[in-house]
Structures are given as C-alpha cells and as structure tokens.
Scaffold this active site. Structure first.
Site, mmCIF file in Angstrom:
data_model
loop_
_atom_site.group_PDB
_atom_site.id
_atom_site.type_symbol
_atom_site.label_atom_id
_atom_site.label_comp_id
_atom_site.label_asym_id
_atom_site.label_seq_id
_atom_site.Cartn_x
_atom_site.Cartn_y
_atom_site.Cartn_z
ATOM 1 N N PHE A 1 128.395 96.655 12.450
ATOM 2 C CA PHE A 1 128.360 95.190 12.456
ATOM 3 C C PHE A 1 127.470 94.719 11.318
ATOM 4 O O PHE A 1 126.326 95.170 11.189
ATOM 5 C CB PHE A 1 127.832 94.626 13.783
ATOM 6 C CG PHE A 1 127.882 93.124 13.809
ATOM 7 C CD1 PHE A 1 129.064 92.457 14.092
ATOM 8 C CD2 PHE A 1 126.761 92.369 13.489
ATOM 9 C CE1 PHE A 1 129.132 91.061 14.074
ATOM 10 C CE2 PHE A 1 126.818 90.973 13.472
ATOM 11 C CZ PHE A 1 128.007 90.330 13.769
ATOM 12 N N ASP B 1 121.448 98.502 6.422
ATOM 13 C CA ASP B 1 121.360 97.257 7.190
ATOM 14 C C ASP B 1 120.356 97.498 8.323
ATOM 15 O O ASP B 1 120.685 98.126 9.330
ATOM 16 C CB ASP B 1 122.753 96.893 7.725
ATOM 17 C CG ASP B 1 122.745 95.602 8.543
ATOM 18 O OD1 ASP B 1 121.658 95.199 9.017
ATOM 19 O OD2 ASP B 1 123.830 95.006 8.726
ATOM 20 N N LYS C 1 116.774 88.838 11.638
ATOM 21 C CA LYS C 1 116.350 88.860 13.050
ATOM 22 C C LYS C 1 114.839 88.800 13.264
ATOM 23 O O LYS C 1 114.262 87.732 13.174
ATOM 24 C CB LYS C 1 117.003 90.051 13.761
ATOM 25 C CG LYS C 1 118.536 89.901 13.842
ATOM 26 C CD LYS C 1 119.177 90.632 14.996
ATOM 27 C CE LYS C 1 120.578 90.116 15.262
ATOM 28 N NZ LYS C 1 121.647 90.874 14.624
#
Ligand SMILES: *Cc1c(COP(=O)(O)O)cnc(C)c1O
Length: 394
Positions: free
Chosen positions: A128, A215, A244
């Site tokens: 993702f 990532d 995040k």
C-alpha cells in the site's frame, strides 16, 4: 449521518469528542482504549502536553509563509531527520501519498538522467502506497485501482518477500531504476519479511544501479522498535518516505534521500504550497524530540514483545488463530476466517482495533501505552477472538 460528505469511507457509528493518552471519549461520554492510534498516527497518544504546547506556541507566532522564503524550522527538522536516518536531504510534503509521489518522481528523474528509456519501478504484491494516481498504481491491491484506469505507466509488480523474483527482474528488465517496498507491510496484513530481505534488496540495488526506496510511512518514528524499521537490518536506503506518526496528527510527509538520490532535484523540479510550513515542522520536531527523550523506541520494542507473548498465552488453546506476529508495536493476529465484524464488537466493548487483509486483526497502539493498559487490551481482545472463533466452529 450527513449526505454532505462523499461516501468514500465506511465509517463506524461513533464520533469522538476528546482524548487523553491512550483513551478516547465519544460524544456520549463512553471511554475507549485506543489500540490503533488513528492508523499509526498518534504514536504519542492523544492530547500529549508537549504537542499541545508546540501547537499553541507556534500558532501564536507563525503558521505559514511559503517555500519562496527560508524556513528555519524546516531546516531544523530536516537536520534532525537526516541525522536520525543517516541520510542526506529531505523534501517535506503534507501526506504519505505525496511523500511517495516525490519518491516516484525522483526514481524517474534518476532514470531519465541515466538515459534509461521508460524508467520502471519495481513494486510488491499486497503493498500500500496511497491513493493518488501514481501511488494507487504502485499499490498491490486491485480494489484500490478498480475504476480508475488508465493507471500510470512504469511499474512492475513482484511477490513480497521473494528475493528470487527480484533477481529475475535484474536479469530480464533493463528499464528498472528503483525498487519501492515497505519494510513491513501494514495494510497488506502486518507481513514481516525474512530477516535478510532488505539487505538482499540493498545488494541487488547496488549491483544494478537502482534506487532502494523504502515506504516507512506506517513503520517509522519508533513504532517498529527502531527509529526506522530498516534499521533492524542495518542498511541505509537511497530514498525513504515518512508521514503518519511524524506529525502525531498534524499533517506532514517527508521524502528523505541519500547517495545517488541526493542533489538530484533542483529549482522547479518539485514543490508544494503547504509542505514544510512552520507549524507542521514545529510539531514534527517536538514529536522526534519526545520519542527520543522518553526512549519510546525501546518502549515499542519491549511492549511489542510483551503483547506478542501475552497474546500467545491468552490464545494458546484457541483453534482458528493462524498466527500472531509483530515487529515492535506493529502487531497482526491472523485468523483462519474473515473477521471484519470484530471491529464493531470491539467498539461495543470500548476498544479500537482494525482488521486488514480480511483476516488479520491489526494493532498499532500508541507508544506510550502502559503495561496495565496493554494487559487490558489483551484481555478484552482475547475474549472477543475466543467467542468469535467458537461461534464460527458451531
Ligand atoms: C498510510 C500509508 C500511505 C498513505 O499515506 P496518506 O497520508 O494516507 O497519503 C502510504 N504508505 C503506507 C505504507 C501507509 O501506511
């Protein structure tokens, strides 16, 4: 619920009014234990005093100027991040997807400068990377892509945690310029690769002149038990993306570079209006300082190990639990059956969890969770799992 909002989310029937540490209170005054941190965002929990102070103080001085001007807080945050990551430079964005967009542009720029025709990025199944056109193309989940064709060109996909597939790419795909991979797959189901997976990718990237792009949007900022998850394997990537937990709720993303990827982009190659504004940078600096000062990285490692052990104990005699796995406070409990309904049942019990990849209960608790709160989490969730699996087998 109002129809004013696009129906892009299937929302749970609850709204929260305030929070304190690992606890949230809904509009009815009911209290919830937060074992998800707003999907790995609020690593310091809710209403952390240092974050409150940073926001209020900075808001009274300056929120935004523009990247037309020098921004000392952006420079300070940049220095701090490259020090922690042992990398060289950073570009600040506003979200994870934007940080990955920067990474993808860097990979193409690197390829085009080398004269590679149609520079191609290797991405993984079950990955993702976000919801923009390029990042949803990089994402290994058809549900994220369906209906948005034509997708972006220049990606090839291989299985995750399968170094032979990457060696095969090295032999057969001359256009490859970069590999984009999560050190632990989050949305994909807390998938933890072989211990030497990243080391082997690093080696293949070096041999082939590819950029190694990690990532770390979900895994970064202490959650994995190291400041960045790749530090478990002792390598340094060429490109790393963060978001995040970097802002603990203040929107900010970052794309870090080193080696071949450093000093690549120049004026006019990339930009953003909001990215790296004084407010976001001040908060992110405070997040990094707090994680360091309280040694929350070690805390994540210790608490993660305790949670894995306690769940293993609590679920030892329960059939239907496929695997309990984790790295620090990235924890997955995989069941034999799809278990999405556990989220609502947990909510009723005053517990916030998530289910991803159909069968994996995903826990991303705040790094500040106490032992006692962790024990409550194990007890409540184990009972829910036990009851659910008993019903399934009836
Ligand atoms: C959440 C996430 C993203 C996307 O971040 P946004 O801020 O939602 O754009 C990208 N990659 C990973 C690994 C993530 O967990």
């Amino acid at each position: 619920m109002s129809n004013a909002l696009m129906a892009t989310y299937k929302r749970l029937p609850v709204s929260f009014e305030r929070g304190d540490g690992v606890w949230l209170w809904d509009t009815e005054g009911k209290r919830y234990l937060d074992a998800l941190s707003g999907i790995a965002v609020c690593g310091l929990g809710h209403a952390h005093p240092a974050i409150q102070k940073a926001i209020c103080d900075q808001a009274s001085k300056l929120l935004h100027t523009s990247n037309l001007y020098q921004i000392p807080l952006q420079e300070q945050l940049g220095e701090k991040l490259i020090g922690l990551a042992n990398m060289q430079q950073v570009f600040f964005a506003n979200s994870g997807a934007e940080a990955n967009e920067a990474a993808i542009k860097i990979a193409r720029f690197h390829g085009n400068q080398k004269g590679v025709q149609n520079p191609t990025i290797v991405v993984m199944e079950r990955s993702f990377h976000g919801r923009t056109l390029a990042t949803l193309t990089a994402t290994g989940n058809r549900k994220v892509q369906a209906g948005f064709e034509p997708l972006v060109q220049g990606f090839i996909r291989i299985p995750y945690d399968d170094i032979e597939s990457l060696k095969n790419v090295a032999e057969n795909s001359p256009n490859v310029v970069a590999v984009l991979v999560e050190p632990v797959q989050g949305e994909g189901g807390i998938n933890i690769p072989a211990e030497d997976y990243l080391t082997q990718i690093r080696q293949l990237c070096d041999e082939n002149g590819w950029l190694m792009m990690l990532d770390e949007i979900q895994t970064g900022i202490g959650r994995s038990g190291k400041f960045f998850s790749h530090q478990h394997q002792g390598i340094v990537p060429d490109v790393m993306t963060l978001a995040k937990a970097l802002g603990n709720g203040m929107p900010i993303g970052a794309c870090l570079v080193s080696g071949k990827a450093a000093n690549l982009l120049g004026p006019g190659n990339h930009g953003t209006t909001f990215g790296g504004n004084p407010l976001a940078c001040r908060v992110a600096l405070t997040v990094l300082e707090t994680v360091e000062q309280a040694d929350l990285t070690t805390r994540a490692e210790v608490l993660g190990a305790k949670l894995l052990a306690d769940f293993a104990d609590a679920l030892i005699d329960v059939t239907g639990v496929e695997e309990i796995r984790g790295q620090g406070l990235l924890i997955g409990i995989e069941l034999e059956h799809p278990c999405g309904e556990l989220v609502l049942r947990a909510l009723e019990q005053g517990l916030l969890i998530n289910v991803t990849a159909d069968k994996v209960i995903r826990l991303l608790p705040p790094l500040i969770m106490s032992d006692k709160e962790a024990e409550q989490l194990v007890q409540t969730l184990s009972t829910l799992i036990r009851d659910f699996l008993t019903e399934q087998s009836e």
